[in-house]
Scaffold this motif. Sequence first.
Motif, PDB file in Angstrom:
ATOM      1  N   ALA A  73       0.850  -1.193   0.000  1.00 49.49           N
ATOM      2  CA  ALA A  73       0.000   0.000   0.000  1.00 49.49           C
ATOM      3  C   ALA A  73       0.881   1.237   0.000  1.00 49.49           C
ATOM      4  O   ALA A  73       1.808   1.355   0.811  1.00 49.49           O
ATOM      5  CB  ALA A  73      -0.914   0.001   1.221  1.00 49.49           C
ATOM      6  N   VAL A  74       0.582   2.173  -0.908  1.00 51.10           N
ATOM      7  CA  VAL A  74       1.427   3.350  -1.114  1.00 51.10           C
ATOM      8  C   VAL A  74       0.553   4.600  -1.092  1.00 51.10           C
ATOM      9  O   VAL A  74      -0.535   4.619  -1.688  1.00 51.10           O
ATOM     10  CB  VAL A  74       2.189   3.256  -2.451  1.00 51.10           C
ATOM     11  CG1 VAL A  74       3.094   4.470  -2.650  1.00 51.10           C
ATOM     12  CG2 VAL A  74       3.003   1.965  -2.520  1.00 51.10           C
ATOM     13  N   GLY A  75       1.006   5.636  -0.410  1.00 51.60           N
ATOM     14  CA  GLY A  75       0.251   6.883  -0.359  1.00 51.60           C
ATOM     15  C   GLY A  75       1.169   8.073  -0.210  1.00 51.60           C
ATOM     16  O   GLY A  75       2.398   7.936  -0.180  1.00 51.60           O
ATOM     17  N   GLY A  76       0.578   9.274  -0.107  1.00 48.52           N
ATOM     18  CA  GLY A  76       1.351  10.502   0.019  1.00 48.52           C
ATOM     19  C   GLY A  76       0.712  11.440   1.017  1.00 48.52           C
ATOM     20  O   GLY A  76      -0.515  11.485   1.144  1.00 48.52           O
ATOM     21  N   GLN A 112      -0.603  10.973  -7.174  1.00 45.80           N
ATOM     22  CA  GLN A 112       0.124  10.562  -8.368  1.00 45.80           C
ATOM     23  C   GLN A 112       0.999   9.362  -8.035  1.00 45.80           C
ATOM     24  O   GLN A 112       1.353   9.140  -6.875  1.00 45.80           O
ATOM     25  CB  GLN A 112       1.024  11.697  -8.873  1.00 45.80           C
ATOM     26  CG  GLN A 112       0.285  12.921  -9.381  1.00 45.80           C
ATOM     27  CD  GLN A 112      -0.292  12.728 -10.770  1.00 45.80           C
ATOM     28  OE1 GLN A 112      -0.126  11.686 -11.397  1.00 45.80           O
ATOM     29  NE2 GLN A 112      -0.976  13.752 -11.271  1.00 45.80           N
ATOM     30  N   TYR A 113       1.343   8.587  -9.081  1.00 42.94           N
ATOM     31  CA  TYR A 113       2.380   7.587  -8.895  1.00 42.94           C
ATOM     32  C   TYR A 113       3.675   8.283  -8.472  1.00 42.94           C
ATOM     33  O   TYR A 113       4.042   9.320  -9.045  1.00 42.94           O
ATOM     34  CB  TYR A 113       2.620   6.811 -10.188  1.00 42.94           C
ATOM     35  CG  TYR A 113       1.614   5.709 -10.471  1.00 42.94           C
ATOM     36  CD1 TYR A 113       1.454   4.651  -9.590  1.00 42.94           C
ATOM     37  CD2 TYR A 113       0.846   5.714 -11.637  1.00 42.94           C
ATOM     38  CE1 TYR A 113       0.550   3.625  -9.857  1.00 42.94           C
ATOM     39  CE2 TYR A 113      -0.063   4.698 -11.909  1.00 42.94           C
ATOM     40  CZ  TYR A 113      -0.209   3.654 -11.015  1.00 42.94           C
ATOM     41  OH  TYR A 113      -1.093   2.637 -11.273  1.00 42.94           O
ATOM     42  N   PRO A 114       4.413   7.730  -7.485  1.00 43.41           N
ATOM     43  CA  PRO A 114       5.556   8.457  -6.928  1.00 43.41           C
ATOM     44  C   PRO A 114       6.839   8.394  -7.740  1.00 43.41           C
ATOM     45  O   PRO A 114       7.896   8.764  -7.238  1.00 43.41           O
ATOM     46  CB  PRO A 114       5.752   7.785  -5.563  1.00 43.41           C
ATOM     47  CG  PRO A 114       5.187   6.429  -5.703  1.00 43.41           C
ATOM     48  CD  PRO A 114       4.059   6.539  -6.688  1.00 43.41           C
ATOM     49  N   ASP A 115       6.766   7.947  -8.991  1.00 46.70           N
ATOM     50  CA  ASP A 115       7.941   7.963  -9.856  1.00 46.70           C
ATOM     51  C   ASP A 115       7.821   9.001 -10.963  1.00 46.70           C
ATOM     52  O   ASP A 115       8.743   9.144 -11.776  1.00 46.70           O
ATOM     53  CB  ASP A 115       8.134   6.583 -10.510  1.00 46.70           C
ATOM     54  CG  ASP A 115       6.916   6.163 -11.313  1.00 46.70           C
ATOM     55  OD1 ASP A 115       6.971   6.212 -12.551  1.00 46.70           O
ATOM     56  OD2 ASP A 115       5.885   5.795 -10.707  1.00 46.70           O
ATOM     57  N   ARG A 118       2.990  -4.449   3.368  1.00 47.98           N
ATOM     58  CA  ARG A 118       3.965  -3.397   3.602  1.00 47.98           C
ATOM     59  C   ARG A 118       3.347  -2.075   3.150  1.00 47.98           C
ATOM     60  O   ARG A 118       2.496  -2.047   2.247  1.00 47.98           O
ATOM     61  CB  ARG A 118       5.271  -3.647   2.836  1.00 47.98           C
ATOM     62  CG  ARG A 118       6.057  -4.860   3.330  1.00 47.98           C
ATOM     63  CD  ARG A 118       6.608  -4.643   4.728  1.00 47.98           C
ATOM     64  NE  ARG A 118       7.441  -5.735   5.192  1.00 47.98           N
ATOM     65  CZ  ARG A 118       6.986  -6.818   5.849  1.00 47.98           C
ATOM     66  NH1 ARG A 118       5.678  -6.950   6.086  1.00 47.98           N
ATOM     67  NH2 ARG A 118       7.831  -7.746   6.247  1.00 47.98           N
ATOM     68  N   GLY A 119       3.813  -0.975   3.778  1.00 52.37           N
ATOM     69  CA  GLY A 119       3.303   0.339   3.433  1.00 52.37           C
ATOM     70  C   GLY A 119       4.417   1.324   3.181  1.00 52.37           C
ATOM     71  O   GLY A 119       5.486   1.253   3.810  1.00 52.37           O
ATOM     72  N   ILE A 120       4.176   2.247   2.251  1.00 58.28           N
ATOM     73  CA  ILE A 120       5.097   3.349   1.959  1.00 58.28           C
ATOM     74  C   ILE A 120       4.266   4.628   1.873  1.00 58.28           C
ATOM     75  O   ILE A 120       3.285   4.681   1.122  1.00 58.28           O
ATOM     76  CB  ILE A 120       5.845   3.151   0.624  1.00 58.28           C
ATOM     77  CG1 ILE A 120       6.622   1.831   0.616  1.00 58.28           C
ATOM     78  CG2 ILE A 120       6.784   4.323   0.357  1.00 58.28           C
ATOM     79  CD1 ILE A 120       7.229   1.493  -0.748  1.00 58.28           C
ATOM     80  N   VAL A 121       4.649   5.655   2.654  1.00 57.58           N
ATOM     81  CA  VAL A 121       4.000   6.965   2.557  1.00 57.58           C
ATOM     82  C   VAL A 121       5.088   8.011   2.362  1.00 57.58           C
ATOM     83  O   VAL A 121       5.977   8.160   3.202  1.00 57.58           O
ATOM     84  CB  VAL A 121       3.173   7.305   3.807  1.00 57.58           C
ATOM     85  CG1 VAL A 121       2.391   8.601   3.571  1.00 57.58           C
ATOM     86  CG2 VAL A 121       2.214   6.182   4.165  1.00 57.58           C
TER      87      VAL A 121
END
Length: 679
Positions: free
Chosen positions: A245-248, A278-281, A269-272
């Motif tokens: 799971a990915v967020g901002g 937006q996609y973080p790339d 796993r999580g990434i913030v």
Amino acid sequence: MTGFTALGTDPALPDGVSVRDEWIPMPDGVRLHTRIWSPVSHDGPVPVLLEYLPYRLDDWTAPRDSERHPWYARHGYASVRVDIRGTGSSDGFFDDEYSEQELRDGEAVIAWLAEQEWSTGAVGMFGISWGGFNALQLAARAPAALKAIVTVCSTDDRYDNDVHYVGGAVLGIDMAAWGATMFAFNSRPPRPEVVGADWVAQWAARLEHNRPMTPVWLSHQERDDYWRHGSAAEDYGNIGAAVLAVGGWADPYRDAVLRLVANVDAPVRGIVGPWSHQYPDRGLAPGPSIGFLQETLRWWDRWLRGVDTGVERDPALRAWINEGELPATSYESRRGRWVGAEAWPSSATDDRVVPLGALRGGADGPVVVRSPQHTGADAGRFFPFGNATDLPPDQRAEDGRSVCFDLPLDEPLDVLGNVLVDLAVTSDQPRATLTVRLCDVAPDGSSTLVTRGVLNAAKRAGADRNDPLEPGVPASVPVRLVSTGHRFAAGNRLRIAVSTSYWPWVWPQAVAPTVTVDPSASHLELPVWTRDADDGVRFEQPERAEPLVIERVAPTEVLPQRTVTQDVETGEWTLDVDPGYGGGRVYPDGLVFSEDARETYRIRSDDPGSAVATSRWAIGLAKPEWAARLETASEVTADADAFHVRNTVRAWARDGGPGTPEVLVAEHRFDDDVPRTSA
């Protein structure tokens, strides 16, 4: 027809990658339009990655699709993009977001992909926003072939963490605007090159079945079965696939990352990061970007190929903590640092409780809150997309329209997680909505919005409840702020700002309340991150496939992205916004796509009943041999008894070359009145 030409794609693909379009048959005979990028030199079947959206693979998402699907194919995966039923050039009719039909179709798509001779039978699913939503929802239905998902900027709670309601209050800015956007988007035609010569008739049928969704959403003002459907939070134990799971912090859905890491039993796993919606790339503000595709490849290789890539040894949550900075509506890149939590909640967080009275220099006397209705004009965009005016400006004006409690800081303070402000209040009205903002106030007085939370007091005992306040009787109103990662500098002040209005984020109550806060019985709970050591969290630099080469078309009239104006005589405040979804462009296949949209929100500072949200769209698609255009208009107003929603659509087609007369395909009007219950 199978394996037909893919529209809107560049003729040059990465070495070793091919692309083709297919039809995926559904059990009822409807066919879904599909694009498949494949590795051409791979020996034997390969795992499959799926992105499943309503946004048109032939044109609207083609630039974004071109950055990631070929990249995955180059790394040994068949990467598949499918248009949902009734959208793009897929057959059938769209009925609602995340409907039972959409999810049944999604299960059929996954089964079809697993059964193809070029597939190993192992399927992963990824997506941002809508695609992240239905990836999570399908994971909760646990189809056998779905082994892993990557869900970006999505939510597990459709009622309280989406575009409809916030804290049980109607989300005025996107309940209206996103409903209008989807009404316009779902009114677009199928592509003649895909569906054939009777495309105009198919478009007319689609327009006949298309209905605005805002009245449907407004008719469910409590968290009922409508919202429980598709909400993974109902039972996290249903999720069988491994979840990344990915967020901002600049995205409204970020709470879902923390909840998923805390509650999912499957590998998670999580990434913030500091990112927007937006996609973080992609290099869009605010950065810094990360090598997101490489991170997802580690995830896919582990769960779809069985390769030990180390993902299980990563911290459960990798989070960016923003350094405090002066307020700005856009940051190219945020200052800050990455931290890693072994679990969530983390042993490195310390929940500190601070009485609100302590934030007023020890003054515990009652405080009266009665904010003007235009409080919220400087809230910024609900969905920041990386545009120049998306983020909230200096909050000093908003603070002046609120009641503030300040905590001076003698040393730096790191906050990571959800802040809670428990307010002891007395209201003179049975209906009241409280908005609480957390701000970072610099020595020069500038006020940077860190995060905020909203609670419709009728939902203080639960989102499925409708418990009006008893006027004059004290009540506890616990306002949970959206999660954040932020460092307050020594010498700054941590500010809690409380208001009774927050337009246009929150639709006002029919009667403006006067609320009295008792600071001596109210408190603030801060999740303080206590570890200063470098946790060793690192990411690679971004990689992507070469994006689709498109030509941007300058608009005939350049308008400001965002303006706030006041009519001093009438007291009316107007927020005028360009949603900035992409504008005009020319695709490699010659398609000229035009897009013009404007959102307007009006309210008088002394009259909650004066709130009006309007949205208009004009969309065109044209090639020498055909053309289509449409116009939509949407308006939402409310009185004490009901919400009033008006939508119109008109559509025209040219079914032939230049000189062929344009014909009116459809003209529809929808007038809906929805009773107010608890919102």
